[in-house]
Scaffold this motif. Structure first.
Motif, PDB file in Angstrom:
ATOM      1  N   SER A   1       2.475   1.757  -3.595  1.00  0.00           N
ATOM      2  CA  SER A   1       1.687   2.220  -4.477  1.00  0.00           C
ATOM      3  C   SER A   1       1.307   3.538  -4.230  1.00  0.00           C
TER       4      SER A   1
ATOM      5  N   LEU B   1      -6.748  -0.809   3.739  1.00  0.00           N
ATOM      6  CA  LEU B   1      -6.484   0.193   2.286  1.00  0.00           C
ATOM      7  C   LEU B   1      -7.373   1.225   2.657  1.00  0.00           C
TER       8      LEU B   1
ATOM      9  N   TYR C   1      -2.106  -1.068  -7.042  1.00  0.00           N
ATOM     10  CA  TYR C   1      -1.602  -2.078  -5.889  1.00  0.00           C
ATOM     11  C   TYR C   1      -2.199  -3.631  -6.391  1.00  0.00           C
TER      12      TYR C   1
ATOM     13  N   MET D   1       0.845  -1.333  -0.055  1.00  0.00           N
ATOM     14  CA  MET D   1      -0.047  -0.018   0.121  1.00  0.00           C
ATOM     15  C   MET D   1       0.616   1.201   0.091  1.00  0.00           C
TER      16      MET D   1
END
Ligand SMILES: C[S@@+](CC[C@H](N)C(=O)[O-])C[C@H]1O[C@@H](n2cnc3c(N)ncnc32)[C@H](O)[C@@H]1O
Length: 256
Positions: free
Chosen positions: A144, A207, A226, A141
């Motif tokens: 990304s 997320l 992701y 995460m």
């Protein structure tokens, strides 16, 4: 963060297992007042009711969507809208149960102190927190977040959760108020259909802050970036599925 009960319950069995494992270690035969802190859609509250009956069991959460789902699931049970950061207990409880909520509260040490004071003698504070910031799901995460058109949103402010402290820190802080303090880690390995299922899982939890920060405009592109990373990090097993490794820390503190 706005939680979605429907997204959260997509993996309800897997998410409820740690709550079941935590409750199994609570050394109380009966309770007259038990509160499920961060009750979500009521899955963990239901376990407490199954074990002790519904008399005296209630839930608390800061999210209205989760509370609506919990009230639908368990009509007749009281669910309170409150933020654990500021919540003040009205009377002592025998059981304060918190499955997968305190990782979201950076000052949870101080809150644990306060909750221990809110227990009857012999009462129990039972806590489980995901300890997964070092797992590919969470490291990716961050990766990304720092590429692509959305990256300026993450340069201004980190959305990464604070890491948990080591067990020794929780032990030292709580033991003075405990007759017994049991702390352990469990690493679950959940078989998931594919990498996309892992993304679906974390969309309901870890997320969420990333998708909120990226904004609606970049949501789909962020998710695609992701997912590509998750696909590489979680290879297929012999049956075509992928294994989601998920470490969690558990604490059962019995008040002295
Ligand atoms: C991962 S869910 C856990 C749900 C349920 N306890 C379970 O065992 O699956 C975390 C819940 O904590 C709630 N929560 C997060 N921060 C909170 C806070 N500061 N005060 C109260 N509830 C909070 C969220 O709204 C969400 O429903």
């Amino acid at each position: 963060m706005a939680w979605s009960a429907s997204q959260y319950v997509k993996f309800e069995d897997e998410r409820t297992r740690p709550a079941r494992d935590l409750l199994a270690q609570v050394p109380l035969d009966r309770v007259s007042k038990a509160i499920d802190l961060g009750c979500g859609p009521g899955n963990s509250t239901e376990l407490i009711i199954d074990r002790y009956g519904k008399e005296g069991v209630s839930g608390l959460d800061s999210d209205l969507n989760m509370l609506e789902a919990a009230r639908k699931r368990l009509p007749g049970t009281t669910f309170t809208h409150a933020d654990l950061a500021t919540w003040q207990q009205d009377e002592p409880a025998d059981l304060l149960f918190a499955n997968a909520v305190f990782q979201w509260l950076p000052n949870h040490f101080d809150i644990f102190d306060r909750l221990m004071d809110g227990l009857t003698r012999g009462g129990v504070l039972a806590v489980q927190m995901p300890d997964n910031l070092g797992e590919p799901t969470h490291l990716l995460m961050e990766e990304s977040a720092h590429v692509g058109q959305w990256k300026t949103a993450f340069e201004k402010k980190s959305v990464r959760r604070n890491p948990l402290s080591p067990p020794s820190a929780y032990y030292s802080r709580l033991i003075g108020k405990c007759a017994r303090l049991d702390i352990w880690h469990t690493i679950y390995n959940h078989p998931m259909a594919d990498a996309a299922a892992i993304v679906e899982w974390v969309k309901a939890t870890g997320l969420m802050p990333y998708l909120t920060a990226a904004g609606d405009e970049h949501r789909e592109a962020f998710l695609a970036d992701y997912l590509a990373r998750v696909e590489k990090a979680y290879p297929k097993m012999a049956d075509g599925r992928v294994l989601l490794r998920f470490p969690r820390i558990f604490m059962v503190a019995v008040k002295g």
